[in-house]
Design an enzyme around this catalytic site. Sequence first.
Site, PDB file in Angstrom:
ATOM      1  N   LYS A  27      -0.987   4.789   4.522  1.00 18.78           N
ATOM      2  CA  LYS A  27      -1.935   3.876   5.154  1.00 18.78           C
ATOM      3  C   LYS A  27      -1.548   3.662   6.609  1.00 18.78           C
ATOM      4  O   LYS A  27      -0.432   3.264   6.915  1.00 18.78           O
ATOM      5  CB  LYS A  27      -1.966   2.545   4.406  1.00 18.78           C
ATOM      6  CG  LYS A  27      -2.974   1.546   5.000  1.00 18.78           C
ATOM      7  CD  LYS A  27      -3.151   0.343   4.123  1.00 18.78           C
ATOM      8  CE  LYS A  27      -4.081  -0.685   4.733  1.00 18.78           C
ATOM      9  NZ  LYS A  27      -5.425  -0.135   5.039  1.00 18.78           N
ATOM     10  N   HIS A  67       0.830  -1.202   0.000  1.00 19.41           N
ATOM     11  CA  HIS A  67       0.000   0.000   0.000  1.00 19.41           C
ATOM     12  C   HIS A  67       0.859   1.244   0.000  1.00 19.41           C
ATOM     13  O   HIS A  67       2.047   1.218   0.337  1.00 19.41           O
ATOM     14  CB  HIS A  67      -0.927   0.031   1.224  1.00 19.41           C
ATOM     15  CG  HIS A  67      -2.084  -0.909   1.117  1.00 19.41           C
ATOM     16  ND1 HIS A  67      -2.003  -2.236   1.464  1.00 19.41           N
ATOM     17  CD2 HIS A  67      -3.345  -0.717   0.656  1.00 19.41           C
ATOM     18  CE1 HIS A  67      -3.163  -2.820   1.246  1.00 19.41           C
ATOM     19  NE2 HIS A  67      -4.001  -1.924   0.747  1.00 19.41           N
TER      20      HIS A  67
HETATM   21  N1  LIG Z   1     -12.981  -1.438   1.986  1.00 20.08           N
HETATM   22  C1  LIG Z   1     -12.309  -0.909   0.975  1.00 20.08           C
HETATM   23  O1  LIG Z   1     -12.487  -1.276  -0.202  1.00 20.08           O
HETATM   24  C2  LIG Z   1     -11.328   0.173   1.273  1.00 20.08           C
HETATM   25  C3  LIG Z   1     -11.113   0.542   2.574  1.00 20.08           C
HETATM   26  N2  LIG Z   1     -10.261   1.574   2.879  1.00 20.08           N
HETATM   27  C4  LIG Z   1     -10.171   1.956   4.296  1.00 20.08           C
HETATM   28  O2  LIG Z   1     -10.876   3.172   4.449  1.00 20.08           O
HETATM   29  C5  LIG Z   1     -10.283   3.955   5.473  1.00 20.08           C
HETATM   30  C6  LIG Z   1      -9.934   5.325   4.924  1.00 20.08           C
HETATM   31  O3  LIG Z   1      -8.966   5.185   3.914  1.00 20.08           O
HETATM   32  P1  LIG Z   1      -8.415   6.514   3.166  1.00 20.08           P
HETATM   33  O4  LIG Z   1      -9.523   7.215   2.474  1.00 20.08           O
HETATM   34  O5  LIG Z   1      -7.225   6.087   2.375  1.00 20.08           O
HETATM   35  O6  LIG Z   1      -7.923   7.377   4.426  1.00 20.08           O
HETATM   36  P2  LIG Z   1      -7.732   8.978   4.504  1.00 20.08           P
HETATM   37  O7  LIG Z   1      -6.939   9.243   5.725  1.00 20.08           O
HETATM   38  O8  LIG Z   1      -7.280   9.493   3.193  1.00 20.08           O
HETATM   39  O9  LIG Z   1      -9.237   9.519   4.736  1.00 20.08           O
HETATM   40  C7  LIG Z   1      -9.913   9.409   5.969  1.00 20.08           C
HETATM   41  C8  LIG Z   1     -10.728  10.674   6.156  1.00 20.08           C
HETATM   42  O10 LIG Z   1     -11.574  10.533   7.285  1.00 20.08           O
HETATM   43  C9  LIG Z   1     -11.405  11.683   8.123  1.00 20.08           C
HETATM   44  N3  LIG Z   1     -11.791  11.369   9.491  1.00 20.08           N
HETATM   45  C10 LIG Z   1     -11.019  10.965  10.516  1.00 20.08           C
HETATM   46  N4  LIG Z   1     -11.759  10.774  11.619  1.00 20.08           N
HETATM   47  C11 LIG Z   1     -13.044  11.091  11.276  1.00 20.08           C
HETATM   48  C12 LIG Z   1     -14.288  11.116  11.972  1.00 20.08           C
HETATM   49  N5  LIG Z   1     -14.370  10.783  13.268  1.00 20.08           N
HETATM   50  N6  LIG Z   1     -15.412  11.483  11.295  1.00 20.08           N
HETATM   51  C13 LIG Z   1     -15.335  11.832   9.987  1.00 20.08           C
HETATM   52  N7  LIG Z   1     -14.181  11.846   9.262  1.00 20.08           N
HETATM   53  C14 LIG Z   1     -13.059  11.461   9.914  1.00 20.08           C
HETATM   54  C15 LIG Z   1      -9.956  12.043   7.961  1.00 20.08           C
HETATM   55  O11 LIG Z   1      -9.725  13.368   8.415  1.00 20.08           O
HETATM   56  P3  LIG Z   1      -8.221  13.697   8.941  1.00 20.08           P
HETATM   57  O12 LIG Z   1      -7.303  13.404   7.779  1.00 20.08           O
HETATM   58  O13 LIG Z   1      -8.313  15.165   9.290  1.00 20.08           O
HETATM   59  O14 LIG Z   1      -7.975  12.814  10.131  1.00 20.08           O
HETATM   60  C16 LIG Z   1      -9.816  11.887   6.441  1.00 20.08           C
HETATM   61  O15 LIG Z   1     -10.290  13.042   5.768  1.00 20.08           O
HETATM   62  C17 LIG Z   1      -9.100   3.135   5.989  1.00 20.08           C
HETATM   63  O16 LIG Z   1      -9.514   2.361   7.083  1.00 20.08           O
HETATM   64  C18 LIG Z   1      -8.787   2.218   4.814  1.00 20.08           C
HETATM   65  O17 LIG Z   1      -8.167   1.011   5.207  1.00 20.08           O
HETATM   66  C19 LIG Z   1      -9.577   2.265   1.901  1.00 20.08           C
HETATM   67  C20 LIG Z   1      -9.735   1.914   0.587  1.00 20.08           C
HETATM   68  C21 LIG Z   1     -10.639   0.841   0.167  1.00 20.08           C
HETATM   69  O1  LIG Z   2      -6.023   1.887   3.066  1.00 23.34           O
HETATM   70  C1  LIG Z   2      -6.201   1.535   1.854  1.00 23.34           C
HETATM   71  O2  LIG Z   2      -5.811   2.175   0.851  1.00 23.34           O
HETATM   72  C2  LIG Z   2      -6.933   0.257   1.648  1.00 23.34           C
HETATM   73  N1  LIG Z   2      -7.448  -0.333   2.696  1.00 23.34           N
HETATM   74  C3  LIG Z   2      -8.272  -1.507   2.656  1.00 23.34           C
HETATM   75  C4  LIG Z   2      -7.650  -2.609   3.503  1.00 23.34           C
HETATM   76  O3  LIG Z   2      -7.064  -2.258   4.574  1.00 23.34           O
HETATM   77  O4  LIG Z   2      -7.780  -3.778   3.091  1.00 23.34           O
HETATM   78  C5  LIG Z   2      -8.633  -1.933   1.248  1.00 23.34           C
HETATM   79  C6  LIG Z   2      -7.553  -1.710   0.244  1.00 23.34           C
HETATM   80  O5  LIG Z   2      -6.490  -2.607   0.522  1.00 23.34           O
HETATM   81  C7  LIG Z   2      -7.071  -0.288   0.264  1.00 23.34           C
END
Ligand SMILES: NC(=O)C1=CN([C@@H]2O[C@H](COP(=O)(O)OP(=O)(O)OC[C@H]3O[C@@H](n4cnc5c(N)ncnc54)[C@H](OP(=O)(O)O)[C@@H]3O)[C@@H](O)[C@H]2O)C=CC1
Ligand SMILES: O=C(O)C1=N[C@H](C(=O)O)C[C@H](O)C1
Length: 242
Positions: free
Chosen positions: A136, A132
């Site tokens: 992350k 990743h």
């Molecule tokens: N299931 C799937 O297919 C996928 C899952 N994911 C998962 O999704 C999550 C987010 O990933 P990603 O988008 O890369 O992370 P990012 O850090 O880019 O985005 C997370 C966002 O959520 C905000 N945030 C933090 N705490 C809160 C809260 N209490 N309420 C609302 N917003 C909040 C953060 O703000 P701030 O930066 O100010 O803290 C940030 O803007 C991770 O757990 C990742 O593993 C990611 C990709 C695919």
């Molecule tokens: O944080 C990410 O980017 C992603 N998180 C998810 C995970 O923890 O499996 C899904 C994907 O791998 C991208």
Amino acid sequence: MRVAVNGAKGKMGQTVVEFVQNHSSLELAAAIDLGDDLAAEVKNNSADIVVDFTRPEVRMETVKSTLFSGASAVVGTTGFTPEDLDTIKGWIKETGKGCFIAPNFIVGNVLMQQFAKQAARYYEYAEIIEYHHQQKVDFPSGTAVKTAELMSEEREKFNIGTNDQVANIEGSRGGDYKGIKLHAVRMPGFVASQEVILGDSGQYMTIRHDSIERTSYMPGILMASEYIHDKAELVYGLEHIL
Ligand SMILES: NC(=O)C1=CN([C@@H]2O[C@H](COP(=O)(O)OP(=O)(O)OC[C@H]3O[C@@H](n4cnc5c(N)ncnc54)[C@H](OP(=O)(O)O)[C@@H]3O)[C@@H](O)[C@H]2O)C=CC1
Ligand SMILES: O=C(O)C1=N[C@H](C(=O)O)C[C@H](O)C1
């Protein structure tokens, strides 16, 4: 369908917001992020669905607030435990709203998981390497954990054991989930990749999936939203609706 996006300023949230804004059957009800009042945003904007990509540490409060505010939850945020799922089932009974959680929303990635599950019973050795981007915060990935869980279900049926070694440098064999080794690479240049390596006498097989753009998650998020919006169910894993 009116969709609120929680974590809207994040890497995934921004992608979901753009997807919703450009999709003919979806309306963006609210773009919510840290510091916003999720419940108020859901109610004031009549959101049908909250799509959540935030942080593992707030996963449960986010689901609870969503369901008790009258919306269904589509959750990509990682970190859910079996105990969490049992709690969510109770909230669903209380609210009549559904929750769809997927460690990975890419159909191709879910196929990789299923292929690895199917192959797991035939090989003694198994290792998962996930790759990743450097931002992350959690490791190993939720996808790697889910893949290891699926593989272990098969390995246990056939009494496929572990393969313990003594490490010269602590941690150099990676993490261990019931004998499956887990390795997490964090490196600029990656979005999200995973390979599963299965081995036995005289052979090894690699099953790999690569996501190079976050748009790859959108079809699965749409599928999950269209499935869960009118169902008072808990679904854990996109494979259940493929
Ligand atoms: N299931 C799937 O297919 C996928 C899952 N994911 C998962 O999704 C999550 C987010 O990933 P990603 O988008 O890369 O992370 P990012 O850090 O880019 O985005 C997370 C966002 O959520 C905000 N945030 C933090 N705490 C809160 C809260 N209490 N309420 C609302 N917003 C909040 C953060 O703000 P701030 O930066 O100010 O803290 C940030 O803007 C991770 O757990 C990742 O593993 C990611 C990709 C695919
Ligand atoms: O944080 C990410 O980017 C992603 N998180 C998810 C995970 O923890 O499996 C899904 C994907 O791998 C991208």
